[in-house]
Design a protein around this motif. Structure first.
Motif, PDB file in Angstrom:
ATOM      1  N   ASP A  70      10.483  -1.509  -0.248  1.00  0.00           N
ATOM      2  CA  ASP A  70       9.479  -1.492  -1.316  1.00  0.00           C
ATOM      3  C   ASP A  70       8.429  -2.551  -1.074  1.00  0.00           C
ATOM      4  O   ASP A  70       8.768  -3.697  -0.855  1.00  0.00           O
ATOM      5  N   VAL A  71       7.173  -2.151  -1.129  1.00  0.00           N
ATOM      6  CA  VAL A  71       6.108  -3.156  -1.011  1.00  0.00           C
ATOM      7  C   VAL A  71       5.385  -3.204  -2.341  1.00  0.00           C
ATOM      8  O   VAL A  71       4.959  -2.166  -2.865  1.00  0.00           O
ATOM      9  N   GLU A  72       5.282  -4.411  -2.879  1.00  0.00           N
ATOM     10  CA  GLU A  72       4.588  -4.527  -4.166  1.00  0.00           C
ATOM     11  C   GLU A  72       3.437  -5.497  -4.049  1.00  0.00           C
ATOM     12  O   GLU A  72       3.324  -6.213  -3.052  1.00  0.00           O
ATOM     13  N   GLY A  73       2.601  -5.531  -5.024  1.00  0.00           N
ATOM     14  CA  GLY A  73       1.469  -6.446  -5.013  1.00  0.00           C
ATOM     15  C   GLY A  73       0.661  -6.262  -6.271  1.00  0.00           C
ATOM     16  O   GLY A  73       0.683  -5.186  -6.872  1.00  0.00           O
ATOM     17  N   GLU A  74      -0.052  -7.323  -6.665  1.00  0.00           N
ATOM     18  CA  GLU A  74      -0.872  -7.283  -7.878  1.00  0.00           C
ATOM     19  C   GLU A  74      -2.057  -6.353  -7.706  1.00  0.00           C
ATOM     20  O   GLU A  74      -2.478  -5.671  -8.624  1.00  0.00           O
ATOM     21  N   ASP A  75      -2.600  -6.333  -6.477  1.00  0.00           N
ATOM     22  CA  ASP A  75      -3.766  -5.474  -6.212  1.00  0.00           C
ATOM     23  C   ASP A  75      -3.666  -4.912  -4.793  1.00  0.00           C
ATOM     24  O   ASP A  75      -2.707  -5.196  -4.059  1.00  0.00           O
ATOM     25  N   ALA A  76      -4.675  -4.135  -4.411  1.00  0.00           N
ATOM     26  CA  ALA A  76      -4.632  -3.451  -3.108  1.00  0.00           C
ATOM     27  C   ALA A  76      -4.558  -4.451  -1.959  1.00  0.00           C
ATOM     28  O   ALA A  76      -3.810  -4.238  -0.999  1.00  0.00           O
ATOM     29  N   ALA A  77      -5.320  -5.550  -2.059  1.00  0.00           N
ATOM     30  CA  ALA A  77      -5.338  -6.535  -0.964  1.00  0.00           C
ATOM     31  C   ALA A  77      -3.944  -7.128  -0.763  1.00  0.00           C
ATOM     32  O   ALA A  77      -3.465  -7.245   0.375  1.00  0.00           O
ATOM     33  N   GLU A  78      -3.279  -7.464  -1.860  1.00  0.00           N
ATOM     34  CA  GLU A  78      -1.921  -8.030  -1.768  1.00  0.00           C
ATOM     35  C   GLU A  78      -0.950  -7.012  -1.187  1.00  0.00           C
ATOM     36  O   GLU A  78      -0.083  -7.348  -0.381  1.00  0.00           O
ATOM     37  N   MET A  79      -1.108  -5.767  -1.616  1.00  0.00           N
ATOM     38  CA  MET A  79      -0.202  -4.721  -1.120  1.00  0.00           C
ATOM     39  C   MET A  79      -0.395  -4.527   0.384  1.00  0.00           C
ATOM     40  O   MET A  79       0.558  -4.320   1.120  1.00  0.00           O
ATOM     41  N   GLU A  80      -1.640  -4.622   0.813  1.00  0.00           N
ATOM     42  CA  GLU A  80      -1.929  -4.444   2.235  1.00  0.00           C
ATOM     43  C   GLU A  80      -1.270  -5.544   3.069  1.00  0.00           C
ATOM     44  O   GLU A  80      -0.692  -5.273   4.123  1.00  0.00           O
ATOM     45  N   VAL A  81      -1.345  -6.774   2.559  1.00  0.00           N
ATOM     46  CA  VAL A  81      -0.701  -7.898   3.253  1.00  0.00           C
ATOM     47  C   VAL A  81       0.810  -7.665   3.298  1.00  0.00           C
ATOM     48  O   VAL A  81       1.462  -7.813   4.346  1.00  0.00           O
TER      49      VAL A  81
END
Ligand code: NAD
Length: 295
Positions: A70-81
């Protein structure tokens, strides 16, 4: 007029899974561990989860060790990282032989980030440019499983591909284009149609093989087909709570020689072929590791 022969995916998928299961067993005995599959999911959505759970269950049933990442992130940039980091970790893990990234990616997350990060040797769904390029040049590379499944269906329909007029509707990198290259390699005369094609029916009426991968329910109907044509419906659409393809099944079935149903056609074969790609990747990685150890 007699109705077309139904090209169901399940019997073919069963054959492929049986072969995969015996290859997995041999690999596990030789390597002391089963082939490993990682399914990366970025931002959970309900339809994706249903699809992924089916892949994970199918993998476990043939003895593959499958994990969901699972990859999570607050926004698209975080998810990409996060996605890039996850892929690098999986690339470096020798127990992981194949990686699939669930598509479509959430809005704003670039496919380019995935393409840049995934190891082409573990890219069993053929999204890396090295694999796409190998397929384009007619060499062995990982073909996207859906395009591979559509081609298998054509083979199993019994139609003579060499010299046939084939129409592929849809020009995506995962289905339409790779399939057009594969059919060209097998000596079909291929026309690729897309959303700007002026007169779709005029093109499809000439075709011995029609593959539809557009994501448009009812795009192709019986009046648009040459009698006896082989019709492969790749589309998966939800219409009034039901899953339907891109082909108006009833009218097409009355004219076609063979046709895939939706659901139950290309879909089951896609999942089985993905596992066969995983076995190929695992065998190749194991033999390369052996060569390195010997030098
Ligand atoms: P996509 O949206 O990337 O591409 C759709 C293509 O269809 C485009 O090239 C577009 O130009 C063309 N198109 C759209 N409207 C058209 C029209 N009216 N006339 C002619 N061409 C038209 O989609 P994709 O990822 O290639 O997927 C296509 C379909 O296949 C979708 O329904 C998808 O859900 C399904 N799919 C099925 C499987 C499976 O295992 N069966 C796997 C992946 C995708």
């Amino acid at each position: 007029m007699t109705a077309a022969r139904l090209l169901e995916g399940a019997p073919f998928a069963t054959d492929i899974r049986a072969k995969v299961a015996s290859d997995v067993e041999a690999f596990t005995v030789a390597q002391g561990r089963p082939p490993g599959l990682a399914v990366v999911i970025c931002g959970r959505s309900a339809p994706s989860m249903v699809y992924l759970e089916r892949i994970l269950k199918g993998a476990a049933a043939v003895g593959v060790k499958a994990e969901m990442v699972d990859v999570e992130g607050e926004d698209a940039a975080e998810m990409e990282v996060g996605l890039t980091r996850a892929l690098r970790r999986l690339n470096a893990d020798p127990a992981v032989n194949g990686i699939i990234v669930q598509m479509p990616l959430p809005p704003g997350v670039r496919l380019r980030a995935v393409v840049d990060a995934i190891d082409p040797l573990k890219d069993i769904d053929g999204i890396h440019p090295l694999n796409a390029g190998l397929v384009r040049l007619g060499f062995e590379g990982f073909v996207p499983a859906t395009a591979h499944a559509a081609l298998e269906m054509i083979h199993r329909s019994g139609v003579e591909v060499r010299g046939a007029d084939a129409v592929v509707i849809g020009r995506s990198a995962v289905v339409g284009m790779p399939l057009a290259f594969l059919l060209t390699k097998e000596d079909a005369t291929v026309t690729v149609c897309h959303s700007k094609t002026r007169d779709l029916a005029e093109v499809t009426r000439r075709a011995d093989i029609v593959v539809v991968a557009a994501g448009q329910p009812g795009l192709v109907n019986g009046e648009m087909l040459k009698p006896g044509a082989v019709v492969i419906d790749v589309g998966i659409n939800v219409l009034e709570g039901r899953i339907v393809g891109d082909v108006d099944f009833e009218s097409a079935r009355a004219v076609a020689g063979a046709i895939t149903p939706v659901p139950g056609g290309v879909g089951p074969l896609t999942n089985a072929l993905l596992l066969s790609h995983l076995v190929r990747a695992a065998q190749r990685q194991a033999s390369e590791a052996m060569e390195v150890a010997e030098t």
